[in-house]
Scaffold this motif. Structure first.
Motif, PDB file in Angstrom:
ATOM      1  N   MET A   1       0.820  -1.212   0.000  1.00  0.00           N
ATOM      2  CA  MET A   1       0.000   0.000   0.000  1.00  0.00           C
ATOM      3  C   MET A   1       0.855   1.264   0.000  1.00  0.00           C
ATOM      4  SD  MET A   1      -3.151  -0.732  -0.205  1.00  0.00           S
ATOM      5  CE  MET A   1      -3.921   0.780   0.345  1.00  0.00           C
ATOM      6  N   SER A   2       2.138   1.171   0.450  1.00  0.00           N
ATOM      7  CA  SER A   2       2.964   2.367   0.527  1.00  0.00           C
ATOM      8  C   SER A   2       3.266   2.942  -0.852  1.00  0.00           C
ATOM      9  CB  SER A   2       4.282   2.059   1.252  1.00  0.00           C
ATOM     10  OG  SER A   2       5.006   1.071   0.538  1.00  0.00           O
ATOM     11  N   ARG A   3       3.237   2.087  -1.894  1.00  0.00           N
ATOM     12  CA  ARG A   3       3.534   2.546  -3.242  1.00  0.00           C
ATOM     13  C   ARG A   3       2.270   2.935  -4.015  1.00  0.00           C
ATOM     14  NH1 ARG A   3       9.052   3.361  -3.974  1.00  0.00           N
ATOM     15  NH2 ARG A   3      10.211   1.738  -2.845  1.00  0.00           N
ATOM     16  N   VAL A   4       1.124   2.493  -3.540  1.00  0.00           N
ATOM     17  CA  VAL A   4      -0.106   2.712  -4.302  1.00  0.00           C
ATOM     18  C   VAL A   4      -0.411   4.187  -4.425  1.00  0.00           C
ATOM     19  CG1 VAL A   4      -2.589   2.344  -4.336  1.00  0.00           C
ATOM     20  CG2 VAL A   4      -1.059   0.459  -3.724  1.00  0.00           C
ATOM     21  N   SER A   5      -0.321   4.929  -3.304  1.00  0.00           N
ATOM     22  CA  SER A   5      -0.661   6.351  -3.337  1.00  0.00           C
ATOM     23  C   SER A   5       0.296   7.124  -4.226  1.00  0.00           C
ATOM     24  CB  SER A   5      -0.654   6.931  -1.922  1.00  0.00           C
ATOM     25  OG  SER A   5       0.612   6.750  -1.317  1.00  0.00           O
ATOM     26  N   ASN A   6       1.605   6.757  -4.203  1.00  0.00           N
ATOM     27  CA  ASN A   6       2.571   7.438  -5.063  1.00  0.00           C
ATOM     28  C   ASN A   6       2.281   7.188  -6.535  1.00  0.00           C
ATOM     29  OD1 ASN A   6       3.930   6.988  -2.362  1.00  0.00           O
ATOM     30  ND2 ASN A   6       5.421   8.341  -3.341  1.00  0.00           N
ATOM     31  N   THR A   7       1.983   5.937  -6.876  1.00  0.00           N
ATOM     32  CA  THR A   7       1.670   5.606  -8.268  1.00  0.00           C
ATOM     33  C   THR A   7       0.404   6.309  -8.721  1.00  0.00           C
ATOM     34  OG1 THR A   7       2.698   3.429  -7.964  1.00  0.00           O
ATOM     35  CG2 THR A   7       1.251   3.713  -9.872  1.00  0.00           C
ATOM     36  N   LEU A   8      -0.608   6.314  -7.858  1.00  0.00           N
ATOM     37  CA  LEU A   8      -1.881   6.938  -8.207  1.00  0.00           C
ATOM     38  C   LEU A   8      -1.738   8.440  -8.376  1.00  0.00           C
ATOM     39  CD1 LEU A   8      -4.898   6.636  -8.685  1.00  0.00           C
ATOM     40  CD2 LEU A   8      -5.256   6.774  -6.206  1.00  0.00           C
ATOM     41  N   ILE A   9      -1.036   9.110  -7.450  1.00  0.00           N
ATOM     42  CA  ILE A   9      -0.881  10.563  -7.550  1.00  0.00           C
ATOM     43  C   ILE A   9      -0.029  10.932  -8.754  1.00  0.00           C
ATOM     44  CG2 ILE A   9       1.204  10.911  -6.144  1.00  0.00           C
ATOM     45  CD1 ILE A   9      -1.980  13.017  -5.966  1.00  0.00           C
ATOM     46  N   PHE A 235      -5.985  14.499  -0.888  1.00  0.00           N
ATOM     47  CA  PHE A 235      -5.830  13.485   0.159  1.00  0.00           C
ATOM     48  C   PHE A 235      -4.865  12.375  -0.282  1.00  0.00           C
ATOM     49  CE2 PHE A 235      -9.892  15.208   1.845  1.00  0.00           C
ATOM     50  CZ  PHE A 235      -9.452  15.470   3.128  1.00  0.00           C
ATOM     51  N   VAL A 236      -4.938  11.994  -1.567  1.00  0.00           N
ATOM     52  CA  VAL A 236      -3.984  11.006  -2.066  1.00  0.00           C
ATOM     53  C   VAL A 236      -2.571  11.579  -2.025  1.00  0.00           C
ATOM     54  CG1 VAL A 236      -3.332   9.601  -4.057  1.00  0.00           C
ATOM     55  CG2 VAL A 236      -5.736   9.932  -3.517  1.00  0.00           C
ATOM     56  N   GLY A 237      -2.444  12.877  -2.343  1.00  0.00           N
ATOM     57  CA  GLY A 237      -1.148  13.530  -2.278  1.00  0.00           C
ATOM     58  C   GLY A 237      -0.573  13.568  -0.876  1.00  0.00           C
ATOM     59  N   CYS A 238      -1.422  13.700   0.136  1.00  0.00           N
ATOM     60  CA  CYS A 238      -0.947  13.671   1.521  1.00  0.00           C
ATOM     61  C   CYS A 238      -0.308  12.312   1.845  1.00  0.00           C
ATOM     62  CB  CYS A 238      -2.103  13.951   2.482  1.00  0.00           C
ATOM     63  SG  CYS A 238      -2.698  15.661   2.442  1.00  0.00           S
TER      64      CYS A 238
END
Length: 269
Positions: A1-9, A235-238
């Motif tokens: 999950m730690s990489r998901v937000s970075n990939t999505l943003i 929020f994803v960026g946070c």
């Protein structure tokens, strides 16, 4: 999950970065075009396009390369952009709320009255320099030439745009065979000259304001959608910012839980 937000943003900001290019191009086109007379919409469109371009670039670099300071700048500017869009949306609904057309008995089109619009819009359009540029734009767009060959029956059944209704003909209530002092003052400003028509009439200014009002309503609805989208991206960026900070720290997987300075490793002694 730690990489998901970075990939999505990173993916979302790549899309918004590409989307900013046609926004900027549209603003440049509106500046050069003779068919768009709402000149005050051009500069904000270009500013928004450049802001989205820079913000998306910072967010893309920060998310993909774990650059914490770039993501920090991205989040600050994003928060400012969300607040600005909210303010513009509220201002738009307040300023362009009054107005609208009045039905003309026996006609398919509507007519527009200058006093029905907000004082802020009326004050802006009454500026002689601004009105001169708007009038020149209307003449250049040949809006009135499109209905110059209309017959009386066409006026009964055809639809007119707000600018055509206010600028290309006199008010329907005008009676030139038996004029009275109580007639609309615009009746005396009308002239058959194609370069004059009713361009100095209050009805023409009202038609332009109605056209502006309709554009602002569309922009306000788009702003609401954009604000909701930007809040979600924020929020994803946070989460991506927290991941970037963790990657830059000396403890990428959290702090050590060792509390004793001299731990005892051999429990059997």
């Amino acid at each position: 999950m730690s990489r998901v937000s970075n990939t999505l943003i990173g993916f979302l900001n790549l899309l918004t970065l590409l989307a900013s290019i046609p926004i900027i191009a549209g603003g440049l086109w509106m500046t050069k075009s003779t068919t768009t007379c709402e000149s005050f919409l051009q500069r904000p469109l270009m500013v928004v396009g450049f802001v989205i371009l820079l913000v998306s670039l910072a967010g893309f670099i920060g998310a993909c390369y774990h650059v914490a300071w770039a993501l920090w700048v991205y989040l600050v500017v994003m928060l400012f952009l969300i607040a600005t869009l909210l303010a513009v949306t509220i201002f738009g609904f307040v300023v362009v709320g009054p107005g609208g057309g009045v039905d003309v008995p026996g006609r398919a089109y509507k007519e527009y009255h200058f006093q029905n619009y907000s004082p802020w819009l009326r004050k802006r359009i009454e500026n002689p320099n601004y009105w001169m540029s708007v009038k020149s734009c209307i003449l250049g767009s040949k809006t009135c030439s499109k209905i110059v060959m209309w017959t009386p029956n066409d006026y009964l059944t055809g639809n007119l745009s707000p600018i055509q209704s206010g600028c290309c003909k006199p008010p329907s209530a005008c009676n030139y065979q038996a004029p009275t002092v109580t007639q609309d003052p615009d009746c005396y400003k009308w002239n058959n000259d194609p370069n004059l028509l009713c361009y100095e009439c209050d009805s023409c200014k009202a038609g332009v304001l109605e056209d502006v009002r309709r554009h602002w309503h569309r922009l306000s609805i788009l702003n609401i959608v954009m604000v909701m989208l930007l809040i979600g991206i924020y929020f994803v960026g946070c989460c991506a910012f927290q991941n970037a900070k963790r990657a830059d720290s000396y403890h990428p997987y959290g702090e050590s839980r060792m509390y004793k300075t001299r731990p005892k490793w051999n429990f059997y002694r």
